[in-house]
Design a protein around this motif. Sequence first.
Motif, PDB file in Angstrom:
ATOM      1  N   LEU A 118      11.171   5.188  -1.167  1.00 49.92           N
ATOM      2  CA  LEU A 118      11.938   6.042  -2.239  1.00 49.92           C
ATOM      3  C   LEU A 118      13.072   5.118  -2.987  1.00 49.92           C
ATOM      4  O   LEU A 118      13.542   4.290  -2.011  1.00 49.92           O
ATOM      5  N   VAL A 119      12.916   5.084  -4.067  1.00 52.55           N
ATOM      6  CA  VAL A 119      14.080   4.298  -5.020  1.00 52.55           C
ATOM      7  C   VAL A 119      14.783   5.087  -6.071  1.00 52.55           C
ATOM      8  O   VAL A 119      14.273   6.313  -6.179  1.00 52.55           O
ATOM      9  N   ARG A 120      16.003   4.622  -6.177  1.00 47.85           N
ATOM     10  CA  ARG A 120      16.669   5.195  -7.537  1.00 47.85           C
ATOM     11  C   ARG A 120      16.547   4.393  -8.570  1.00 47.85           C
ATOM     12  O   ARG A 120      16.818   3.256  -8.657  1.00 47.85           O
ATOM     13  N   ASN A 121      15.542   4.998  -9.637  1.00 51.88           N
ATOM     14  CA  ASN A 121      14.962   4.187 -10.820  1.00 51.88           C
ATOM     15  C   ASN A 121      16.059   4.409 -11.826  1.00 51.88           C
ATOM     16  O   ASN A 121      16.086   5.578 -12.313  1.00 51.88           O
ATOM     17  N   LYS A 122      16.978   3.603 -12.217  1.00 47.49           N
ATOM     18  CA  LYS A 122      18.149   3.757 -13.109  1.00 47.49           C
ATOM     19  C   LYS A 122      17.580   3.913 -14.297  1.00 47.49           C
ATOM     20  O   LYS A 122      18.320   4.436 -15.384  1.00 47.49           O
ATOM     21  N   ASP A 123      16.304   3.640 -14.647  1.00 52.97           N
ATOM     22  CA  ASP A 123      15.980   3.799 -16.382  1.00 52.97           C
ATOM     23  C   ASP A 123      15.651   5.404 -16.570  1.00 52.97           C
ATOM     24  O   ASP A 123      15.601   5.913 -17.670  1.00 52.97           O
ATOM     25  N   VAL A 124      15.428   6.318 -15.343  1.00 53.43           N
ATOM     26  CA  VAL A 124      15.230   7.643 -15.707  1.00 53.43           C
ATOM     27  C   VAL A 124      16.650   8.197 -15.302  1.00 53.43           C
ATOM     28  O   VAL A 124      17.116   8.264 -14.270  1.00 53.43           O
ATOM     29  N   VAL A 125      16.613   9.073 -16.414  1.00 48.48           N
ATOM     30  CA  VAL A 125      17.914  10.018 -16.326  1.00 48.48           C
ATOM     31  C   VAL A 125      17.708  11.313 -16.479  1.00 48.48           C
ATOM     32  O   VAL A 125      17.231  11.869 -17.678  1.00 48.48           O
ATOM     33  N   PRO A 126      17.754  12.122 -15.448  1.00 49.45           N
ATOM     34  CA  PRO A 126      17.269  13.645 -15.852  1.00 49.45           C
ATOM     35  C   PRO A 126      18.266  14.089 -16.707  1.00 49.45           C
ATOM     36  O   PRO A 126      19.296  14.040 -16.816  1.00 49.45           O
ATOM     37  N   THR A 127      17.552  14.995 -17.537  1.00 53.56           N
ATOM     38  CA  THR A 127      18.529  15.857 -18.529  1.00 53.56           C
ATOM     39  C   THR A 127      19.584  16.594 -18.134  1.00 53.56           C
ATOM     40  O   THR A 127      20.366  17.036 -18.897  1.00 53.56           O
ATOM     41  N   SER A 128      19.352  17.015 -16.842  1.00 52.95           N
ATOM     42  CA  SER A 128      20.344  18.136 -16.538  1.00 52.95           C
ATOM     43  C   SER A 128      21.719  17.396 -15.888  1.00 52.95           C
ATOM     44  O   SER A 128      22.609  17.835 -15.737  1.00 52.95           O
ATOM     45  N   TYR A 129      21.685  15.726 -16.058  1.00 56.75           N
ATOM     46  CA  TYR A 129      22.883  15.167 -15.614  1.00 56.75           C
ATOM     47  C   TYR A 129      23.567  14.690 -17.045  1.00 56.75           C
ATOM     48  O   TYR A 129      24.539  14.081 -16.849  1.00 56.75           O
ATOM     49  N   VAL A 170       0.773  -1.101   0.014  1.00 53.29           N
ATOM     50  CA  VAL A 170       0.023   0.055  -0.056  1.00 53.29           C
ATOM     51  C   VAL A 170       0.769   1.323   0.032  1.00 53.29           C
ATOM     52  O   VAL A 170       0.310   2.327  -0.081  1.00 53.29           O
ATOM     53  N   LYS A 171       2.015   1.119   0.284  1.00 51.07           N
ATOM     54  CA  LYS A 171       3.088   2.203   0.123  1.00 51.07           C
ATOM     55  C   LYS A 171       3.195   2.800  -1.399  1.00 51.07           C
ATOM     56  O   LYS A 171       3.164   1.956  -2.178  1.00 51.07           O
ATOM     57  N   ASP A 172       3.331   4.094  -1.585  1.00 52.89           N
ATOM     58  CA  ASP A 172       3.650   4.521  -2.769  1.00 52.89           C
ATOM     59  C   ASP A 172       4.987   4.374  -3.128  1.00 52.89           C
ATOM     60  O   ASP A 172       5.999   4.719  -2.195  1.00 52.89           O
ATOM     61  N   VAL A 173       5.409   4.076  -4.220  1.00 52.80           N
ATOM     62  CA  VAL A 173       6.802   4.090  -4.784  1.00 52.80           C
ATOM     63  C   VAL A 173       7.071   5.150  -5.383  1.00 52.80           C
ATOM     64  O   VAL A 173       6.641   5.613  -6.510  1.00 52.80           O
ATOM     65  N   VAL A 174       8.109   6.133  -5.060  1.00 58.44           N
ATOM     66  CA  VAL A 174       8.551   7.369  -5.860  1.00 58.44           C
ATOM     67  C   VAL A 174       9.817   7.368  -6.049  1.00 58.44           C
ATOM     68  O   VAL A 174      10.888   6.745  -5.198  1.00 58.44           O
ATOM     69  N   SER A 175      10.317   7.850  -7.154  1.00 60.69           N
ATOM     70  CA  SER A 175      11.664   7.997  -7.680  1.00 60.69           C
ATOM     71  C   SER A 175      12.453   9.154  -7.170  1.00 60.69           C
ATOM     72  O   SER A 175      11.835  10.237  -7.226  1.00 60.69           O
ATOM     73  N   VAL A 176      13.314   9.137  -6.535  1.00 60.52           N
ATOM     74  CA  VAL A 176      14.113  10.032  -6.151  1.00 60.52           C
ATOM     75  C   VAL A 176      14.811  11.119  -7.103  1.00 60.52           C
ATOM     76  O   VAL A 176      15.325  12.237  -7.019  1.00 60.52           O
ATOM     77  N   VAL A 177      14.999  10.408  -8.297  1.00 59.68           N
ATOM     78  CA  VAL A 177      15.534  10.991  -9.434  1.00 59.68           C
ATOM     79  C   VAL A 177      14.754  12.156 -10.109  1.00 59.68           C
ATOM     80  O   VAL A 177      15.342  13.429 -10.156  1.00 59.68           O
ATOM     81  N   ASP A 178      13.267  11.988 -10.280  1.00 60.65           N
ATOM     82  CA  ASP A 178      12.532  13.027 -10.545  1.00 60.65           C
ATOM     83  C   ASP A 178      11.206  13.351  -9.582  1.00 60.65           C
ATOM     84  O   ASP A 178      10.410  14.378 -10.082  1.00 60.65           O
ATOM     85  N   GLY A 179      11.028  12.605  -8.727  1.00 67.02           N
ATOM     86  CA  GLY A 179      10.228  12.762  -7.515  1.00 67.02           C
ATOM     87  C   GLY A 179       8.573  12.251  -8.130  1.00 67.02           C
ATOM     88  O   GLY A 179       7.632  12.744  -7.565  1.00 67.02           O
ATOM     89  N   LYS A 180       8.767  11.566  -9.335  1.00 65.44           N
ATOM     90  CA  LYS A 180       7.791  10.893  -9.996  1.00 65.44           C
ATOM     91  C   LYS A 180       7.214   9.578  -9.020  1.00 65.44           C
ATOM     92  O   LYS A 180       7.739   8.968  -8.530  1.00 65.44           O
ATOM     93  N   LYS A 181       5.868   9.630  -8.795  1.00 63.17           N
ATOM     94  CA  LYS A 181       5.386   8.448  -8.271  1.00 63.17           C
ATOM     95  C   LYS A 181       5.261   7.384  -9.368  1.00 63.17           C
ATOM     96  O   LYS A 181       4.439   7.533 -10.307  1.00 63.17           O
TER      97      LYS A 181
END
Length: 88
Positions: A73-84, A9-20
């Motif tokens: 909170l997870v580090r989703n490796k598939d999401v790469v912010p463009t600023s990086y 029941v916990k929401d999984v959120v990416s710390v890379v972009d804050g997206k649920k």
Amino acid sequence: MVKISEFQVKDVVSVVDGKKLGNITDIEINLNSGKIEAIIINGSGKVLGFFGRDEDIVIPWNHILKIGTDVILVRNKDVVPTSYIEEK
């Protein structure tokens, strides 16, 4: 200790972009070691669940940074912010 029902029941959120990313729908367990290898989040439905779904998101256990009371909170490796991304 945490029960699977409480974990789901916990929401999984990416710390890379804050997206649920969603909620945990399944887990992968290594039967030899008895350890959780990954969590699985169902892909979201397209147009109110019609016309198929996106692919499931598989997050390795070592990419989980923090399990809180309401969120994971997870580090989703598939999401790469463009600023990086380095410009060449």
